[in-house]
Design a protein around this motif. Structure first.
Motif, PDB file in Angstrom:
ATOM      1  N   ASP A   1     -11.766 -24.117  16.785  1.00 40.55           N
ATOM      2  CA  ASP A   1     -11.502 -22.616  17.241  1.00 40.55           C
ATOM      3  C   ASP A   1     -10.154 -22.118  16.722  1.00 40.55           C
ATOM      4  OD1 ASP A   1     -13.778 -22.535  18.392  1.00 40.55           O
ATOM      5  OD2 ASP A   1     -12.850 -22.927  20.598  1.00 40.55           O
ATOM      6  N   GLY A   2      -9.116 -22.831  16.667  1.00 44.56           N
ATOM      7  CA  GLY A   2      -7.678 -22.442  15.911  1.00 44.56           C
ATOM      8  C   GLY A   2      -7.719 -22.311  14.923  1.00 44.56           C
ATOM      9  N   GLY A   3      -8.743 -23.085  13.789  1.00 50.36           N
ATOM     10  CA  GLY A   3      -8.750 -22.701  12.494  1.00 50.36           C
ATOM     11  C   GLY A   3      -9.380 -21.572  12.251  1.00 50.36           C
ATOM     12  N   ALA A   4     -10.563 -21.260  12.965  1.00 50.45           N
ATOM     13  CA  ALA A   4     -11.149 -19.982  13.011  1.00 50.45           C
ATOM     14  C   ALA A   4     -10.230 -18.799  13.440  1.00 50.45           C
ATOM     15  CB  ALA A   4     -12.450 -20.134  13.972  1.00 50.45           C
ATOM     16  N   GLY A   5      -9.511 -18.837  14.433  1.00 54.52           N
ATOM     17  CA  GLY A   5      -8.654 -17.711  14.715  1.00 54.52           C
ATOM     18  C   GLY A   5      -7.614 -17.359  13.315  1.00 54.52           C
ATOM     19  N   LEU A   6      -7.081 -18.495  12.921  1.00 55.64           N
ATOM     20  CA  LEU A   6      -6.158 -18.579  11.837  1.00 55.64           C
ATOM     21  C   LEU A   6      -6.751 -17.623  10.811  1.00 55.64           C
ATOM     22  CD1 LEU A   6      -4.276 -21.759  11.970  1.00 55.64           C
ATOM     23  CD2 LEU A   6      -3.246 -19.526  12.580  1.00 55.64           C
ATOM     24  N   VAL A   7      -8.095 -18.290  10.251  1.00 58.13           N
ATOM     25  CA  VAL A   7      -8.667 -17.496   9.325  1.00 58.13           C
ATOM     26  C   VAL A   7      -9.038 -16.076   9.487  1.00 58.13           C
ATOM     27  CG1 VAL A   7     -11.068 -17.376   7.788  1.00 58.13           C
ATOM     28  CG2 VAL A   7      -9.866 -19.500   8.410  1.00 58.13           C
ATOM     29  N   MET A   8      -9.431 -15.656  10.462  1.00 57.12           N
ATOM     30  CA  MET A   8      -9.628 -14.005  10.866  1.00 57.12           C
ATOM     31  C   MET A   8      -8.174 -13.410  11.127  1.00 57.12           C
ATOM     32  SD  MET A   8     -12.832 -14.299  10.848  1.00 57.12           S
ATOM     33  CE  MET A   8     -13.101 -12.493  11.139  1.00 57.12           C
ATOM     34  N   ALA A   9      -7.288 -14.242  11.425  1.00 58.86           N
ATOM     35  CA  ALA A   9      -5.863 -13.454  11.521  1.00 58.86           C
ATOM     36  C   ALA A   9      -5.662 -13.207  10.105  1.00 58.86           C
ATOM     37  CB  ALA A   9      -4.904 -14.285  12.009  1.00 58.86           C
ATOM     38  N   ALA A  10      -5.654 -14.273   9.005  1.00 55.56           N
ATOM     39  CA  ALA A  10      -5.306 -13.869   7.641  1.00 55.56           C
ATOM     40  C   ALA A  10      -6.197 -13.066   7.042  1.00 55.56           C
ATOM     41  CB  ALA A  10      -5.366 -15.251   7.073  1.00 55.56           C
ATOM     42  N   THR A  11      -7.568 -13.055   7.461  1.00 51.90           N
ATOM     43  CA  THR A  11      -8.205 -11.784   6.866  1.00 51.90           C
ATOM     44  C   THR A  11      -7.654 -10.470   7.130  1.00 51.90           C
ATOM     45  OG1 THR A  11     -10.158 -13.117   7.222  1.00 51.90           O
ATOM     46  CG2 THR A  11     -10.347 -10.825   7.043  1.00 51.90           C
ATOM     47  N   ALA A  12      -7.163 -10.299   8.627  1.00 52.38           N
ATOM     48  CA  ALA A  12      -6.449  -9.060   9.081  1.00 52.38           C
ATOM     49  C   ALA A  12      -5.541  -8.699   8.052  1.00 52.38           C
ATOM     50  CB  ALA A  12      -6.586  -8.893  10.622  1.00 52.38           C
ATOM     51  N   ALA A  13      -4.458  -9.696   8.217  1.00 57.16           N
ATOM     52  CA  ALA A  13      -3.200  -9.546   7.250  1.00 57.16           C
ATOM     53  C   ALA A  13      -3.458  -9.031   5.730  1.00 57.16           C
ATOM     54  CB  ALA A  13      -2.667 -10.772   7.358  1.00 57.16           C
ATOM     55  N   ALA A  14      -4.428  -9.569   5.237  1.00 58.11           N
ATOM     56  CA  ALA A  14      -4.780  -9.458   3.848  1.00 58.11           C
ATOM     57  C   ALA A  14      -5.426  -8.156   3.692  1.00 58.11           C
ATOM     58  CB  ALA A  14      -5.651 -10.457   3.323  1.00 58.11           C
ATOM     59  N   ASP A  15      -6.129  -7.796   4.716  1.00 55.59           N
ATOM     60  CA  ASP A  15      -6.958  -6.437   4.931  1.00 55.59           C
ATOM     61  C   ASP A  15      -5.797  -5.276   4.695  1.00 55.59           C
ATOM     62  OD1 ASP A  15      -9.775  -4.990   5.561  1.00 55.59           O
ATOM     63  OD2 ASP A  15      -8.054  -4.009   6.514  1.00 55.59           O
ATOM     64  N   GLY A  16      -4.804  -5.258   5.600  1.00 60.06           N
ATOM     65  CA  GLY A  16      -3.499  -4.400   5.796  1.00 60.06           C
ATOM     66  C   GLY A  16      -2.699  -4.272   4.495  1.00 60.06           C
TER      67      GLY A  16
ATOM     68  N   MET B   1      -1.592   6.730  -1.483  1.00 54.80           N
ATOM     69  CA  MET B   1      -0.612   5.867  -0.900  1.00 54.80           C
ATOM     70  C   MET B   1      -0.429   6.354   0.521  1.00 54.80           C
ATOM     71  SD  MET B   1       3.359   5.810  -1.982  1.00 54.80           S
ATOM     72  CE  MET B   1       3.553   7.470  -1.803  1.00 54.80           C
ATOM     73  N   ALA B   2      -0.558   7.719   0.975  1.00 56.70           N
ATOM     74  CA  ALA B   2      -0.298   8.027   2.297  1.00 56.70           C
ATOM     75  C   ALA B   2      -1.600   7.525   3.245  1.00 56.70           C
ATOM     76  CB  ALA B   2      -0.243   9.418   2.406  1.00 56.70           C
ATOM     77  N   THR B   3      -2.873   7.503   2.595  1.00 56.03           N
ATOM     78  CA  THR B   3      -3.907   7.155   3.341  1.00 56.03           C
ATOM     79  C   THR B   3      -3.767   5.622   3.517  1.00 56.03           C
ATOM     80  OG1 THR B   3      -5.328   8.829   2.185  1.00 56.03           O
ATOM     81  CG2 THR B   3      -6.452   6.952   3.451  1.00 56.03           C
ATOM     82  N   GLY B   4      -3.407   4.733   2.385  1.00 54.11           N
ATOM     83  CA  GLY B   4      -3.258   3.396   2.602  1.00 54.11           C
ATOM     84  C   GLY B   4      -2.181   3.079   3.623  1.00 54.11           C
ATOM     85  N   PHE B   5      -1.153   3.577   3.837  1.00 54.19           N
ATOM     86  CA  PHE B   5      -0.091   3.247   4.816  1.00 54.19           C
ATOM     87  C   PHE B   5      -0.870   3.740   6.062  1.00 54.19           C
ATOM     88  CE2 PHE B   5       3.047   3.420   1.404  1.00 54.19           C
ATOM     89  CZ  PHE B   5       3.786   2.357   1.852  1.00 54.19           C
ATOM     90  N   ALA B   6      -1.491   4.849   6.339  1.00 56.97           N
ATOM     91  CA  ALA B   6      -1.938   5.014   7.464  1.00 56.97           C
ATOM     92  C   ALA B   6      -2.984   4.334   8.141  1.00 56.97           C
ATOM     93  CB  ALA B   6      -2.577   6.546   7.633  1.00 56.97           C
ATOM     94  N   MET B   7      -3.971   3.759   7.216  1.00 56.96           N
ATOM     95  CA  MET B   7      -5.202   2.694   7.558  1.00 56.96           C
ATOM     96  C   MET B   7      -4.561   1.490   7.646  1.00 56.96           C
ATOM     97  SD  MET B   7      -7.741   4.811   7.694  1.00 56.96           S
ATOM     98  CE  MET B   7      -9.010   3.391   7.980  1.00 56.96           C
ATOM     99  N   ALA B   8      -3.489   1.242   7.189  1.00 57.09           N
ATOM    100  CA  ALA B   8      -2.978  -0.303   7.456  1.00 57.09           C
ATOM    101  C   ALA B   8      -2.733  -0.292   8.956  1.00 57.09           C
ATOM    102  CB  ALA B   8      -1.527  -0.442   6.771  1.00 57.09           C
ATOM    103  N   GLY B   9      -2.328   0.862   9.735  1.00 56.47           N
ATOM    104  CA  GLY B   9      -2.335   0.415  11.130  1.00 56.47           C
ATOM    105  C   GLY B   9      -3.588  -0.183  11.682  1.00 56.47           C
ATOM    106  N   ALA B  10      -4.690   0.296  11.153  1.00 52.94           N
ATOM    107  CA  ALA B  10      -5.913  -0.466  11.911  1.00 52.94           C
ATOM    108  C   ALA B  10      -5.643  -1.956  11.473  1.00 52.94           C
ATOM    109  CB  ALA B  10      -7.067   0.059  11.212  1.00 52.94           C
ATOM    110  N   SER B  11      -5.488  -2.584  10.501  1.00 55.75           N
ATOM    111  CA  SER B  11      -5.240  -3.891  10.414  1.00 55.75           C
ATOM    112  C   SER B  11      -4.057  -4.489  11.061  1.00 55.75           C
ATOM    113  CB  SER B  11      -4.958  -4.055   9.090  1.00 55.75           C
ATOM    114  OG  SER B  11      -5.751  -3.589   8.182  1.00 55.75           O
ATOM    115  N   ILE B  12      -3.223  -3.876  11.676  1.00 54.69           N
ATOM    116  CA  ILE B  12      -1.912  -4.261  12.609  1.00 54.69           C
ATOM    117  C   ILE B  12      -2.595  -4.287  13.852  1.00 54.69           C
ATOM    118  CG2 ILE B  12       0.207  -3.554  13.448  1.00 54.69           C
ATOM    119  CD1 ILE B  12       0.843  -2.340  10.767  1.00 54.69           C
TER     120      ILE B  12
END
Length: 352
Positions: free
Chosen positions: A202-217, A90-101
């Protein structure tokens, strides 16, 4: 090679200098090593801002800043496991979520910085940001990992790097993540180009990658919470959740799962050595995907290959001794007796 637009949400790759970070942290503690790492990473960006050739950027941003990140990343993860031994997932999950943020924030911010200050000014700002790692490192408390009463002290020889090179389950675990990393970074690096390829702007591509980062976190936090259940096998979660929920679930389970493979006594050394092995996969995957794109004309084969690497890595995890049973007690601490990790009569070379 194929490229694309959109937010850069690529998570930090494994570091080839991971064993150096783990060795220095074992000798001097996490606090001074992380502070030195922050200094080196900041100096790398600072010197890169005054580069006059590509070779200068390789030395400053690539070598110096990369070495600094290695001295920050591995000791920091080891410190998290040390501070929270019963809830390390759990602690590692919270710590590594910072990289996604940070990936979610820097993705749209970087083009603005480049347009406003140019690449030299942007590197100076990144240098200032990296120097703050020294402050973060200074906040680390010198704390030894607590040994349960049932465990005898671990000898220096038993905890060394050399014994891990003869540890069959650890080598298979590392090979699994070499394969995983060969596929893991492909969507992060070539994902935006693939989105543009299927018809988005380009806007759609940016949204997809932003969603990827959010889901990753989110995946990092949720998987860490789920794996903190003491009766569950971390490796089983890694196989089922890591590839079914989102790629972010791999991160906290990967590093906390090392303890189930090698035990707590060799955890820090194992994390550093595994990162060095992983760097092979992370360096290989994206160029291979770009080469396949140039060869075939689109990214279909590239993403099929990435999926194949991920699938092969997950199958290799099935061969580990700890996959079908948990080695943790009900208090969440690893049970070394069930694996013979602390029994002096057990050879350091674990059975294959």
């Amino acid at each position: 090679m194929g490229g694309g637009c959109g937010a850069d949400t690529t998570p930090p790759p494994p570091h080839i200098s991971g064993p150096l970070g783990s060795a220095l942290s074992s000798r001097y503690g996490a606090r001074p090593v992380v502070m030195v790492g922050g200094l080196l990473s900041g100096l790398g960006f600072l010197l890169g801002a005054f580069a006059t050739s590509l070779f200068h950027l390789y030395l400053s941003v690539g070598l110096l800043a990369g070495l600094g990140w290695a001295l920050v990343f591995t000791p920091s993860l080891g410190a998290v496991s040390c501070y929270y031994p019963t809830r390390s997932s759990m602690a590692t999950g919270f710590a590594m979520a910072g990289a996604s943020i940070s990936g979610l924030a820097l993705g749209p911010l970087t083009p603005i910085l480049l347009d406003t200050y140019g690449w030299r000014g942007s590197l100076l700002l990144l240098a200032a940001l990296s120097f703050n790692l020294m402050v973060a490192g200074a906040l680390f408390r010198p704390l030894e990992a607590p040994n349960p009463p049932s465990r005898p002290p671990i000898s220096r020889k038993q905890g060394g790097l050399r014994s891990l090179l003869h540890h069959g389950p650890f080598l298979r675990y590392s090979l699994a993540f070499i394969l995983v990393d060969a596929g893991y970074y492909v969507p992060h690096i070539h994902g935006a180009a693939r989105v543009l390829e299927v018809g988005c702007d380009d806007g759609g591509a940016g949204l997809v990658m932003a969603a990827t980062a959010a889901a990753d976190g989110v995946g990092r936090v949720v998987s860490g919470l789920m794996a903190s259940h003491p009766s569950s096998s971390l490796l089983r979660h890694l196989f089922g959740l890591g590839y079914g929920f989102c790629a972010g679930a791999v991160v906290p389970l990967q590093f906390t799962g090392v303890a189930e493979v090698v035990g707590d006594g060799r955890l820090l050394h194992a994390m550093g050595l595994m990162q060095m092995f992983e760097s092979v996969g992370s360096l290989m995957g994206a160029p291979l995907a770009g080469w396949l794109r140039d060869l075939t004309g689109d990214f279909k084969a590239s993403f099929f290959a990435a999926g194949a690497f991920l699938f092969a890595g997950s199958l290799l995890i099935l061969t580990l001794p700890s996959f079908f049973h948990s080695t943790r007690r009900h208090d969440g601490v690893l049970d070394p007796v069930s694996k013979g990790l602390e029994n002096p009569s057990v050879p350091l070379s674990a059975p294959n």
